[in-house]
Design a protein around this motif. Structure first.
Motif, PDB file in Angstrom:
ATOM      1  N   ARG A  92     -42.331 -12.258 -14.600  1.00  0.00           N
ATOM      2  CA  ARG A  92     -42.613 -13.211 -13.517  1.00  0.00           C
ATOM      3  C   ARG A  92     -43.595 -12.615 -12.515  1.00  0.00           C
ATOM      4  O   ARG A  92     -44.455 -13.327 -11.973  1.00  0.00           O
ATOM      5  CB  ARG A  92     -41.316 -13.608 -12.815  1.00  0.00           C
ATOM      6  CG  ARG A  92     -40.421 -14.473 -13.657  1.00  0.00           C
ATOM      7  CD  ARG A  92     -39.137 -14.816 -12.936  1.00  0.00           C
ATOM      8  NE  ARG A  92     -38.296 -15.648 -13.783  1.00  0.00           N
ATOM      9  CZ  ARG A  92     -36.982 -15.714 -13.700  1.00  0.00           C
ATOM     10  NH1 ARG A  92     -36.341 -15.016 -12.775  1.00  0.00           N
ATOM     11  NH2 ARG A  92     -36.306 -16.491 -14.514  1.00  0.00           N
ATOM     12  N   LEU A  93     -43.468 -11.310 -12.259  1.00  0.00           N
ATOM     13  CA  LEU A  93     -44.386 -10.638 -11.345  1.00  0.00           C
ATOM     14  C   LEU A  93     -45.819 -10.718 -11.863  1.00  0.00           C
ATOM     15  O   LEU A  93     -46.736 -11.078 -11.123  1.00  0.00           O
ATOM     16  CB  LEU A  93     -43.956  -9.176 -11.168  1.00  0.00           C
ATOM     17  CG  LEU A  93     -44.839  -8.309 -10.277  1.00  0.00           C
ATOM     18  CD1 LEU A  93     -44.761  -8.765  -8.821  1.00  0.00           C
ATOM     19  CD2 LEU A  93     -44.439  -6.846 -10.408  1.00  0.00           C
ATOM     20  N   SER A  94     -46.007 -10.409 -13.130  1.00  0.00           N
ATOM     21  CA  SER A  94     -47.356 -10.466 -13.710  1.00  0.00           C
ATOM     22  C   SER A  94     -47.913 -11.878 -13.659  1.00  0.00           C
ATOM     23  O   SER A  94     -49.091 -12.077 -13.325  1.00  0.00           O
ATOM     24  CB  SER A  94     -47.330  -9.966 -15.151  1.00  0.00           C
ATOM     25  OG  SER A  94     -46.990  -8.603 -15.188  1.00  0.00           O
ATOM     26  N   LYS A  95     -47.073 -12.865 -13.974  1.00  0.00           N
ATOM     27  CA  LYS A  95     -47.521 -14.261 -13.929  1.00  0.00           C
ATOM     28  C   LYS A  95     -47.885 -14.671 -12.498  1.00  0.00           C
ATOM     29  O   LYS A  95     -48.871 -15.395 -12.286  1.00  0.00           O
ATOM     30  CB  LYS A  95     -46.448 -15.186 -14.488  1.00  0.00           C
ATOM     31  CG  LYS A  95     -46.327 -15.105 -15.993  1.00  0.00           C
ATOM     32  CD  LYS A  95     -45.244 -16.029 -16.511  1.00  0.00           C
ATOM     33  CE  LYS A  95     -45.101 -15.833 -18.023  1.00  0.00           C
ATOM     34  NZ  LYS A  95     -43.956 -16.583 -18.547  1.00  0.00           N
ATOM     35  N   ALA A  96     -47.102 -14.222 -11.532  1.00  0.00           N
ATOM     36  CA  ALA A  96     -47.387 -14.572 -10.141  1.00  0.00           C
ATOM     37  C   ALA A  96     -48.745 -14.019  -9.716  1.00  0.00           C
ATOM     38  O   ALA A  96     -49.511 -14.696  -9.020  1.00  0.00           O
ATOM     39  CB  ALA A  96     -46.286 -14.038  -9.221  1.00  0.00           C
ATOM     40  N   TRP A  97     -49.069 -12.807 -10.166  1.00  0.00           N
ATOM     41  CA  TRP A  97     -50.341 -12.200  -9.790  1.00  0.00           C
ATOM     42  C   TRP A  97     -51.499 -12.697 -10.643  1.00  0.00           C
ATOM     43  O   TRP A  97     -52.658 -12.433 -10.329  1.00  0.00           O
ATOM     44  CB  TRP A  97     -50.232 -10.671  -9.798  1.00  0.00           C
ATOM     45  CG  TRP A  97     -49.541 -10.220  -8.555  1.00  0.00           C
ATOM     46  CD1 TRP A  97     -48.208  -9.950  -8.410  1.00  0.00           C
ATOM     47  CD2 TRP A  97     -50.113 -10.058  -7.271  1.00  0.00           C
ATOM     48  NE1 TRP A  97     -47.930  -9.634  -7.111  1.00  0.00           N
ATOM     49  CE2 TRP A  97     -49.084  -9.683  -6.387  1.00  0.00           C
ATOM     50  CE3 TRP A  97     -51.408 -10.189  -6.768  1.00  0.00           C
ATOM     51  CZ2 TRP A  97     -49.314  -9.442  -5.024  1.00  0.00           C
ATOM     52  CZ3 TRP A  97     -51.634  -9.940  -5.421  1.00  0.00           C
ATOM     53  CH2 TRP A  97     -50.587  -9.567  -4.570  1.00  0.00           C
ATOM     54  N   THR A 108     -62.787  -2.939 -12.996  1.00  0.00           N
ATOM     55  CA  THR A 108     -61.692  -3.493 -12.214  1.00  0.00           C
ATOM     56  C   THR A 108     -60.967  -4.527 -13.063  1.00  0.00           C
ATOM     57  O   THR A 108     -61.537  -5.536 -13.449  1.00  0.00           O
ATOM     58  CB  THR A 108     -62.228  -4.148 -10.928  1.00  0.00           C
ATOM     59  OG1 THR A 108     -62.945  -3.155 -10.188  1.00  0.00           O
ATOM     60  CG2 THR A 108     -61.100  -4.666 -10.073  1.00  0.00           C
ATOM     61  N   TYR A 109     -59.727  -4.221 -13.357  1.00  0.00           N
ATOM     62  CA  TYR A 109     -58.884  -5.136 -14.114  1.00  0.00           C
ATOM     63  C   TYR A 109     -58.132  -6.044 -13.152  1.00  0.00           C
ATOM     64  O   TYR A 109     -57.807  -5.627 -12.036  1.00  0.00           O
ATOM     65  CB  TYR A 109     -57.852  -4.351 -14.922  1.00  0.00           C
ATOM     66  CG  TYR A 109     -58.418  -3.475 -16.001  1.00  0.00           C
ATOM     67  CD1 TYR A 109     -58.715  -3.992 -17.256  1.00  0.00           C
ATOM     68  CD2 TYR A 109     -58.638  -2.116 -15.775  1.00  0.00           C
ATOM     69  CE1 TYR A 109     -59.214  -3.169 -18.260  1.00  0.00           C
ATOM     70  CE2 TYR A 109     -59.146  -1.295 -16.770  1.00  0.00           C
ATOM     71  CZ  TYR A 109     -59.434  -1.830 -18.008  1.00  0.00           C
ATOM     72  OH  TYR A 109     -59.928  -1.025 -18.987  1.00  0.00           O
ATOM     73  N   PRO A 110     -57.798  -7.247 -13.567  1.00  0.00           N
ATOM     74  CA  PRO A 110     -56.922  -8.079 -12.739  1.00  0.00           C
ATOM     75  C   PRO A 110     -55.581  -7.370 -12.534  1.00  0.00           C
ATOM     76  O   PRO A 110     -55.078  -6.699 -13.443  1.00  0.00           O
ATOM     77  CB  PRO A 110     -56.745  -9.361 -13.560  1.00  0.00           C
ATOM     78  CG  PRO A 110     -57.910  -9.380 -14.509  1.00  0.00           C
ATOM     79  CD  PRO A 110     -58.228  -7.936 -14.793  1.00  0.00           C
ATOM     80  N   ILE A 111     -55.014  -7.521 -11.360  1.00  0.00           N
ATOM     81  CA  ILE A 111     -53.724  -6.889 -11.063  1.00  0.00           C
ATOM     82  C   ILE A 111     -52.672  -7.326 -12.081  1.00  0.00           C
ATOM     83  O   ILE A 111     -51.843  -6.520 -12.500  1.00  0.00           O
ATOM     84  CB  ILE A 111     -53.274  -7.217  -9.620  1.00  0.00           C
ATOM     85  CG1 ILE A 111     -54.161  -6.488  -8.609  1.00  0.00           C
ATOM     86  CG2 ILE A 111     -51.809  -6.868  -9.390  1.00  0.00           C
ATOM     87  CD1 ILE A 111     -54.061  -4.973  -8.621  1.00  0.00           C
ATOM     88  N   SER A 112     -52.712  -8.583 -12.500  1.00  0.00           N
ATOM     89  CA  SER A 112     -51.711  -9.055 -13.469  1.00  0.00           C
ATOM     90  C   SER A 112     -51.782  -8.255 -14.772  1.00  0.00           C
ATOM     91  O   SER A 112     -50.743  -7.905 -15.344  1.00  0.00           O
ATOM     92  CB  SER A 112     -51.878 -10.546 -13.746  1.00  0.00           C
ATOM     93  OG  SER A 112     -53.173 -10.816 -14.262  1.00  0.00           O
ATOM     94  N   ASP A 113     -52.985  -7.934 -15.234  1.00  0.00           N
ATOM     95  CA  ASP A 113     -53.131  -7.121 -16.444  1.00  0.00           C
ATOM     96  C   ASP A 113     -52.590  -5.711 -16.229  1.00  0.00           C
ATOM     97  O   ASP A 113     -51.950  -5.135 -17.113  1.00  0.00           O
ATOM     98  CB  ASP A 113     -54.594  -7.035 -16.878  1.00  0.00           C
ATOM     99  CG  ASP A 113     -55.143  -8.352 -17.397  1.00  0.00           C
ATOM    100  OD1 ASP A 113     -54.369  -9.334 -17.524  1.00  0.00           O
ATOM    101  OD2 ASP A 113     -56.362  -8.414 -17.664  1.00  0.00           O
ATOM    102  N   LEU A 114     -52.863  -5.154 -15.061  1.00  0.00           N
ATOM    103  CA  LEU A 114     -52.367  -3.811 -14.758  1.00  0.00           C
ATOM    104  C   LEU A 114     -50.849  -3.799 -14.647  1.00  0.00           C
ATOM    105  O   LEU A 114     -50.190  -2.852 -15.107  1.00  0.00           O
ATOM    106  CB  LEU A 114     -53.012  -3.292 -13.479  1.00  0.00           C
ATOM    107  CG  LEU A 114     -54.528  -3.091 -13.542  1.00  0.00           C
ATOM    108  CD1 LEU A 114     -55.076  -2.694 -12.177  1.00  0.00           C
ATOM    109  CD2 LEU A 114     -54.907  -2.065 -14.601  1.00  0.00           C
ATOM    110  N   LEU A 115     -50.281  -4.833 -14.052  1.00  0.00           N
ATOM    111  CA  LEU A 115     -48.820  -4.924 -13.960  1.00  0.00           C
ATOM    112  C   LEU A 115     -48.194  -5.041 -15.347  1.00  0.00           C
ATOM    113  O   LEU A 115     -47.150  -4.431 -15.615  1.00  0.00           O
ATOM    114  CB  LEU A 115     -48.410  -6.097 -13.076  1.00  0.00           C
ATOM    115  CG  LEU A 115     -48.671  -5.903 -11.587  1.00  0.00           C
ATOM    116  CD1 LEU A 115     -48.567  -7.233 -10.843  1.00  0.00           C
ATOM    117  CD2 LEU A 115     -47.727  -4.866 -10.993  1.00  0.00           C
ATOM    118  N   ASP A 116     -48.830  -5.802 -16.238  1.00  0.00           N
ATOM    119  CA  ASP A 116     -48.350  -5.881 -17.625  1.00  0.00           C
ATOM    120  C   ASP A 116     -48.347  -4.506 -18.277  1.00  0.00           C
ATOM    121  O   ASP A 116     -47.379  -4.107 -18.928  1.00  0.00           O
ATOM    122  CB  ASP A 116     -49.234  -6.816 -18.461  1.00  0.00           C
ATOM    123  CG  ASP A 116     -48.933  -8.285 -18.267  1.00  0.00           C
ATOM    124  OD1 ASP A 116     -47.810  -8.619 -17.836  1.00  0.00           O
ATOM    125  OD2 ASP A 116     -49.819  -9.104 -18.554  1.00  0.00           O
TER     126      ASP A 116
END
Length: 191
Positions: free
Chosen positions: A86-91, A3-11
């Motif tokens: 900004r989305l990745s940073k927010a998550w 399970t990866y952090p959502i921010s990493d997946l969004l990146d």
């Protein structure tokens, strides 16, 4: 399953999606997409709205979904790149994946997965509509499969997903995911 952090997946998803967005020429904005009733411009505006609104959802803030937003002015391609950062940073903020999202009534991680789904699947939609290639980041697929399995019936009831399509017998993992959202993985733009 890792399970990866959502921010990493969004990146990872943004690294695959943004070249497609940069490849959308202005003369293609009126073209149809695999999303019935959406032109390339409509879908790009929707993606922009998702990327912006899900920043607020990461912070557990309320959002509004105005009809037909218009983000396609100025250097909108670079603007979408800035908003995905900004989305990745927010998550990545502490607590963004914890608890239940107010207003959405869903686990916060599932809300992040919704942004991930839009960023990935709509990049495919835009690529197909504009004659570009697109391969998703492989690490996002487990989260997307989990979300679609969990939200499929609700998504279909809300009109977010279409009825599942039977994928080809030799369909790959991403093609099967697309088919489960109601997309025809073989869709091509009209000539």
């Amino acid at each position: 399953m890792t399970t990866y952090p959502i921010s990493d997946l969004l990146d990872a998803a943004a690294r695959r999606a943004l070249p497609v967005v940069r490849g959308v020429s202005d003369d293609r904005l009126g073209d149809p997409t695999p999303c019935r009733d959406y032109t390339v411009a409509d879908l790009t505006n929707h993606l922009f709205q998702v990327v912006v609104n899900f920043q607020a959802l990461a912070a557990k803030e309320a959002v509004t979904w105005p009809e037909a937003p218009d983000h396609l002015h100025g250097d909108w391609r670079a603007g979408l790149g800035t908003e995905t950062e900004r989305l990745s940073k927010a998550w990545a903020a502490p607590g963004s994946e914890e608890g239940v999202s107010p207003g959405m009534g869903l686990p916060s991680r599932a809300v992040g997965q919704m942004a991930l789904l839009d960023l990935t699947v709509h990049a495919w939609d835009l690529a197909r509509a504009t004659g570009q290639d697109f391969d998703p980041a492989p690490e996002v697929l487990p989260d997307l499969e989990e979300l679609v399995a969990m939200m499929g019936p609700t998504g279909r009831g809300m009109g977010v997903f279409g009825e599942p399509v039977d994928p080809a017998p030799d369909a790959g993992r991403f093609e099967r995911l697309l088919a489960s959202t109601g997309r025809d993985p073989g869709w091509t733009r009209p000539v």
